[in-house]
Write an enzyme that holds these catalytic residues in place. Structure first.
Site, short mmCIF file in Angstrom:
data_model
loop_
_atom_site.label_atom_id
_atom_site.label_comp_id
_atom_site.label_asym_id
_atom_site.label_seq_id
_atom_site.Cartn_x
_atom_site.Cartn_y
_atom_site.Cartn_z
N ASP A 24 1.02 -1.18 0.41
CA ASP A 24 0.44 -0.08 0.01
C ASP A 24 0.82 0.97 -0.24
O ASP A 24 1.82 1.19 0.98
CB ASP A 24 -1.12 0.36 1.16
CG ASP A 24 -2.29 0.88 0.79
OD1 ASP A 24 -2.24 1.67 0.09
OD2 ASP A 24 -2.60 1.04 2.15
N ASP A 39 -3.07 1.89 -6.26
CA ASP A 39 -2.03 2.19 -5.16
C ASP A 39 -1.56 1.18 -4.11
O ASP A 39 -1.25 1.03 -3.34
CB ASP A 39 -1.91 3.45 -4.27
CG ASP A 39 -3.18 3.82 -3.27
OD1 ASP A 39 -4.07 3.33 -3.50
OD2 ASP A 39 -2.85 4.41 -2.26
N GLU A 40 -2.06 0.31 -4.89
CA GLU A 40 -2.78 -0.76 -3.81
C GLU A 40 -2.54 -2.85 -4.59
O GLU A 40 -3.32 -2.73 -5.44
CB GLU A 40 -3.59 -1.10 -2.96
CG GLU A 40 -3.90 -2.05 -1.38
CD GLU A 40 -5.34 -1.41 -0.96
OE1 GLU A 40 -5.87 -2.52 0.09
OE2 GLU A 40 -6.13 -0.26 -1.20
#
Length: 477
Positions: free
Chosen positions: A11, A105-106
């Protein structure tokens, strides 16, 4: 469940805000808030410096400004974030063929499938190397969780924030989870959390002690079974590399039925904004807008409207949701509301801007392309006066014929203020220009990390990969 912590969850830390700080030296170490700046705008991401003041994602921008009046408020640059995300995802796919992106983003990674890890030590080394490579390639930081299943890996990465690594040893899961609040578990939102609290259940240990039958009685069969398994640290979900998303939706259940029609309308607009945020995080747009309403008597109504083309414009989606609400009788009260988008496409943000402008052509042939998170389009009579200002969005890149690269700090009253700096420079000076200054033009973002001469050739000769430099692990276990 595995016997080794070979499921990795990455993350990125406050991704949008961190990317803005990295590209703008004058904002490093300062409060930065990224999101829609109009009256109905919401916070997409807040830097850790802004979170100290209570600012968080999904908060109305007006509230954020009251909490942190001196923060830098910037309009998102989605194409820029997507380019960084592609670099990060490429690093993950170099570790394993099984990478499951959840947003820009993860992502989850099955290290075992790529033979990147098989036990505790090799998993930790893979996590340390990944974090070092992300920093080397993008200049940004990410937090890594390592565990024997997806649920625990995600919890571990949350514990690692910011810029850390947490590894959960197999066999210690129950001991770790037990004292944590119920909201720690995936799928336990505010409504479920309150429902459990009223039943005297506030920790994960108390969920396990309550037993499966009691949880089914409180929450229903599917949710009760799933929650009991999670409390016992049981999660056999595999990492899925390719997962076709058919729709994106959000919904809220209310403890007390909503009877006020104005409040219902406001809730629908709030849900529409959240749905748009999820669309953009996934790099998607959609054609069909869906409204879900569960009334006081538990009857559930679904209404939908299909647009001429895919969009992620919050104004377009919000207006469609409002039209759908007009066709639903809510006088008896509303228990649940939801807004979703289907008929998904992966259009680029630039394509969507052009499409939104075309869709509004009937209303104002001369109108500017509005910032997608802004609330109300300007009246036609004001279009000429504000046309120049709308192309100078706070945070976006510009280039001056003499002063070079910079970014917009703000604009209004026929003026635009620009700070001239680059990711590799010292904090730059500020200058103000007329919005129609011919020496000033929009520009593309600069890369956060410049490759050294010959580095591209070296990487290609090595088969497209570069041996990562291993940095000391700054996380905890």
């Amino acid at each position: 469940m595995r016997n080794a912590p070979t499921i990795l969850h990455l993350d990125m830390d406050a991704f949008f805000a961190q990317a803005e700080q990295a590209s703008k030296p004058s904002l490093r170490g300062k409060a930065v808030v990224v999101g829609g700046l109009g009256p109905r705008g919401v916070v997409a991401t807040a830097s850790y410096e802004a979170r100290v003041f209570g600012v968080h994602s999904a908060m109305p921008m007006a509230q954020a400004r009251r909490l942190a009046p001196n923060a830098a408020y910037l309009v998102p640059r989605f194409a820029f974030y997507r380019s960084i995300s592609e670099q990060v995802m490429a690093l993950l796919r170099a570790l394993s063929p099984l990478v499951e992106p959840l947003s820009l983003d993860e992502a989850f990674v099955d290290l075992e499938a790529g033979e990147a890890a098989w036990d505790r030590d090799s998993a930790r080394l893979a996590g340390v190397r990944l974090r070092a490579d992300i920093r080397a390639v993008t200049g940004l930081t990410g937090s890594v969780g390592l565990a024997s299943c997806k649920m625990l890996a995600k919890i571990a990465s949350e514990e690692a924030k910011p810029d850390g690594l947490v590894l959960i040893e197999p066999g210690t899961e129950r001991q770790l989870l037990g004292p944590m609040p119920v909201r720690t578990l995936p799928g336990v939102g505010p409504a479920t959390g309150d429902h459990l609290r009223r039943a005297g259940i506030t920790t994960v240990d108390e969920i396990a002690e309550a037993g499966e039958d009691e949880l089914v009685r409180l929450l229903g069969k599917a949710h009760g079974h799933a929650l009991h398994a999670m409390a016992l640290a049981r999660d056999d979900r595999p990492v899925v590399a390719e997962r076709e998303t058919k729709s994106v939706s959000v919904e809220d259940t209310y403890d007390v039925d909503i009877h006020d029609r104005v409040r219902v309308g406001l809730e629908v607009q709030r849900l529409a904004d959240r749905c748009v945020r999820r669309l953009r995080e996934a790099g998607l747009s959609g054609r069909t807008i869906v409204l879900k309403v569960r009334r006081y008597d538990f009857s559930t109504l679904t209404r939908s409207e299909t647009l001429r083309g895919p969009t992620d414009d919050p104004a377009v989606i919000g207006e469609a949701a409002a039209r759908l609400l007009d066709s639903v009788d809510t006088t008896g009260g509303v228990r649940l509301l939801g807004v979703g988008v289907s008929g998904l496409a992966d259009f680029t943000q630039e394509d969507l801007f052009a499409q939104a402008a075309e869709a509004r052509a009937d209303e104002s042939a001369a109108g500017p392309v509005e910032e997608p998170a802004a609330a109300e389009p300007a009246p036609a009579s004001a279009h000429a006066a504000v046309h120049a200002e709308h192309q100078w969005r706070p945070g976006h890149d510009v280039r001056h014929a003499e002063l070079g690269h910079g970014w917009v700090q703000g604009s209004g009253l026929g003026r635009v203020t620009v700070r001239f700096e680059t990711p590799e420079s010292e904090p730059g000076r500020v200058r103000t220009f007329r919005t129609d200054d011919p020496r000033l033009a929009p520009a593309d973002p600069l890369p956060l990390v410049r490759r050294r001469p010959g580095e591209d050739e070296e990487a290609e000769a090595a088969g497209g990969t570069r041996e990562p430099s291993v940095a000391p692990d700054s996380g905890t276990e």
